[in-house]
Each structure stands twice: as C-alpha cells, then as structure tokens.
Design a protein around this motif. Sequence first.
Motif, short mmCIF file in Angstrom:
data_model
loop_
_atom_site.label_atom_id
_atom_site.label_comp_id
_atom_site.label_asym_id
_atom_site.label_seq_id
_atom_site.Cartn_x
_atom_site.Cartn_y
_atom_site.Cartn_z
N PRO A 232 0.81 -1.22 0.00
CA PRO A 232 0.00 0.00 0.00
C PRO A 232 0.85 1.27 0.00
O PRO A 232 0.47 2.28 -0.61
N ALA A 233 2.01 1.23 0.67
CA ALA A 233 2.88 2.41 0.72
C ALA A 233 3.35 2.82 -0.68
O ALA A 233 3.46 4.02 -0.98
N GLU A 234 3.63 1.83 -1.53
CA GLU A 234 4.05 2.15 -2.90
C GLU A 234 2.93 2.83 -3.68
O GLU A 234 3.18 3.76 -4.45
N VAL A 235 1.71 2.38 -3.46
CA VAL A 235 0.57 2.98 -4.13
C VAL A 235 0.37 4.42 -3.66
O VAL A 235 0.17 5.34 -4.46
N GLU A 236 0.45 4.62 -2.35
CA GLU A 236 0.29 5.97 -1.80
C GLU A 236 1.33 6.92 -2.40
O GLU A 236 0.99 8.03 -2.84
N SER A 237 2.58 6.50 -2.42
CA SER A 237 3.65 7.35 -2.95
C SER A 237 3.40 7.70 -4.42
O SER A 237 3.63 8.84 -4.85
N PHE A 238 2.91 6.73 -5.18
CA PHE A 238 2.64 6.93 -6.60
C PHE A 238 1.56 8.00 -6.80
O PHE A 238 1.68 8.87 -7.67
N PHE A 239 0.51 7.94 -6.00
CA PHE A 239 -0.57 8.91 -6.12
C PHE A 239 -0.17 10.28 -5.59
O PHE A 239 -0.59 11.30 -6.13
N GLN A 246 -4.44 13.51 -0.40
CA GLN A 246 -4.88 12.48 0.55
C GLN A 246 -5.10 11.18 -0.24
O GLN A 246 -5.76 11.18 -1.28
N VAL A 247 -4.55 10.09 0.31
CA VAL A 247 -4.66 8.79 -0.36
C VAL A 247 -4.95 7.71 0.69
O VAL A 247 -4.22 7.62 1.68
N VAL A 248 -6.00 6.94 0.48
CA VAL A 248 -6.36 5.85 1.39
C VAL A 248 -6.48 4.56 0.59
O VAL A 248 -7.21 4.51 -0.40
N ILE A 249 -5.77 3.53 1.00
CA ILE A 249 -5.83 2.21 0.36
C ILE A 249 -6.72 1.30 1.21
O ILE A 249 -6.55 1.21 2.42
N HIS A 267 0.54 -5.86 2.99
CA HIS A 267 -0.22 -6.57 1.96
C HIS A 267 -0.90 -7.76 2.65
O HIS A 267 -0.22 -8.66 3.15
N LEU A 268 -2.25 -7.77 2.67
CA LEU A 268 -2.98 -8.81 3.39
C LEU A 268 -3.25 -10.05 2.55
O LEU A 268 -3.86 -11.00 3.03
N GLY A 269 -2.82 -10.02 1.29
CA GLY A 269 -3.00 -11.19 0.44
C GLY A 269 -4.19 -11.13 -0.49
O GLY A 269 -4.41 -12.04 -1.29
N ASP A 270 -5.00 -10.07 -0.39
CA ASP A 270 -6.14 -9.93 -1.29
C ASP A 270 -5.66 -9.70 -2.72
O ASP A 270 -4.59 -9.13 -2.95
N LEU A 271 -6.50 -10.09 -3.68
CA LEU A 271 -6.13 -9.97 -5.09
C LEU A 271 -6.44 -8.61 -5.68
O LEU A 271 -5.94 -8.26 -6.76
N VAL A 272 -7.27 -7.81 -4.99
CA VAL A 272 -7.62 -6.48 -5.49
C VAL A 272 -7.73 -5.52 -4.32
O VAL A 272 -8.10 -5.92 -3.21
N TRP A 273 -7.34 -4.27 -4.54
CA TRP A 273 -7.49 -3.20 -3.55
C TRP A 273 -8.29 -2.07 -4.17
O TRP A 273 -8.43 -2.00 -5.39
N THR A 274 -8.82 -1.17 -3.31
CA THR A 274 -9.41 0.06 -3.83
C THR A 274 -8.66 1.26 -3.26
O THR A 274 -8.00 1.16 -2.22
N ILE A 275 -8.78 2.38 -3.96
CA ILE A 275 -8.06 3.60 -3.60
C ILE A 275 -9.02 4.77 -3.56
O ILE A 275 -9.87 4.93 -4.44
#
Length: 281
Positions: A232-239, A246-249, A267-275
Amino acid sequence: MTQQLSKHRHISFTAHYTGYIWYQMGISHPALATAKGKTLAALVHPIESWAEKYVGGSMRTTLKQRHTMLDHDLQELIQQYPDIQVLEIACGLSPRGWWFRQHYPNITYRELDLPDMAATKQAALQQIEGEVDDVLSVDLFTETFASAFEVFDPKRPLVIISEGLINYFEKPLLQQLIKSIVTYGQDFKELHYLTDLYPEPTQNKLATIIWNSSRLLKWMSRSAFSFHFKTPAEVESFFYEAGFKQVVIQQPKQFFEQQILENNQQHLGDLVWTIKASNNK
C-alpha cells in the motif's frame, strides 16, 4: 473531424465479460449483458471455479469485491456532498451509472469511454433510462480528455471513478493518466478519484500461476496489463507523486472482515485493492 485516438485504446473483450458477470450477480440490467459476454463467461467458468477453490479468489470474485467497495465509497461521498458530480471513465458496460442515477436522481452522473464502447453503452442506456445524457467519447491519453471536465460545474465537488482500468497501462502511462485527472480537476471545489488496482500477488502461494494468467490477459487484451505495486505504501507514494494530497488504500480483508492493522502498509493477500484519493481546497 476524426476523433484523436491514442495507441493505448485496446482493452477489447474484458468489458463484455465484466458486464455479463455483473448481470449474473443480479446487480445489472439485461440490456447491459451482451451475447459476447455470455460466451466469455461460459468459456472461463471452469477456470474461475478452479481458481476460487485453489487460489482463494478469481476474476469474478474480485469483480464483486471491488464493485461493492467502490459503490460504498461513492455512496459515502454522495452523503457527504449531496451536490457532487460524478464522471466514470472507461465505463464499459458497468451498471453503476444506471444504478446511481435511479437511486440518487439529484446528482450529476456522466459516463465516458472510447467511441465504439460509448456508442454501445449509449444504445443500452436508452433502452432502460429513456432520457439520458450522452456517454462522453474521448481518449484518456489525448488532450481531448480535458473536454470531459468542461461539462461539469467547477463550483461543485467532482469525483472521477474507474474500475478495472489502471492495471492495463505501463507505469509511466498510468502516472500520466492520474496527473491528467489532477490537472484537469484542479479548479473544482473538491476533487476525488475512486479506483481499484490489482497488486502483485506476493502473499499468495500460487503467485506464479496468477502471474502467468496475467500474461495471457495481457496478450488477449493487446494491452500492457501488469502488477505495478507490492505494498500500500508504494501505491500511496505513486498517487502523491501524481499530485493528490490524501490517499487511502482499502483491502477487502479490512472492508469485509474488519481486520484492523496497526498501520496500513501491509499486503494482506487480497487480489484487489481500492483507492480513495482526494484534493480538497
């Protein structure tokens, strides 16, 4: 005048497949379910069933998760901002616009896709809604994307929503898309972007199989489908880099199972996340 199109416009069959799966789930309308989608769903049903048994999830289970989570986030924004405006990009055969226009008739909800899909969606919506605004028809990677923002009132909040989109582009192109949303939405009272993404399946024991399946999808859809993020941290940085403040995964295990993390970087192992990404004035 011929509409400008980028070379990145091929997503092909996936809109038909997802459209039919939503119909199978009972959340869509028959007019949004195509014969092509029915054929594709039947074709991959054995593979999906195997994946649900041995991988712990499949394309159709992630479709349900991401659709439910994105709808929840959008409903929260509507409750918070009753005058909000919505632009769903790469809308495909999603029932979301139809559903929200029926349940929240006071909001402005417009849809956008490439010319062929926009025409298909428009014809379907006219069967079930009658008077409905035109589905906007622009390419997200050309300057015409800016024109889509011009149909909205900058004095009101705007939310952009996409589903099943951003894994289909290489990382630099994805950064371009998100920066475009930030740039074209900068004059609005508030700007929000709701989307989903498929993280790299690092926590799954069958990660190699999932990776190989993604290569097949990349070839079949003539796209650059790939997993870009591991945490999730990589996604936050990208956005943040693209210009959001403000970014919430959100991961399904948090949403559906109420798992509470000490921090949101695992990473909890789920196959998809939302942002949920936002810029407030």
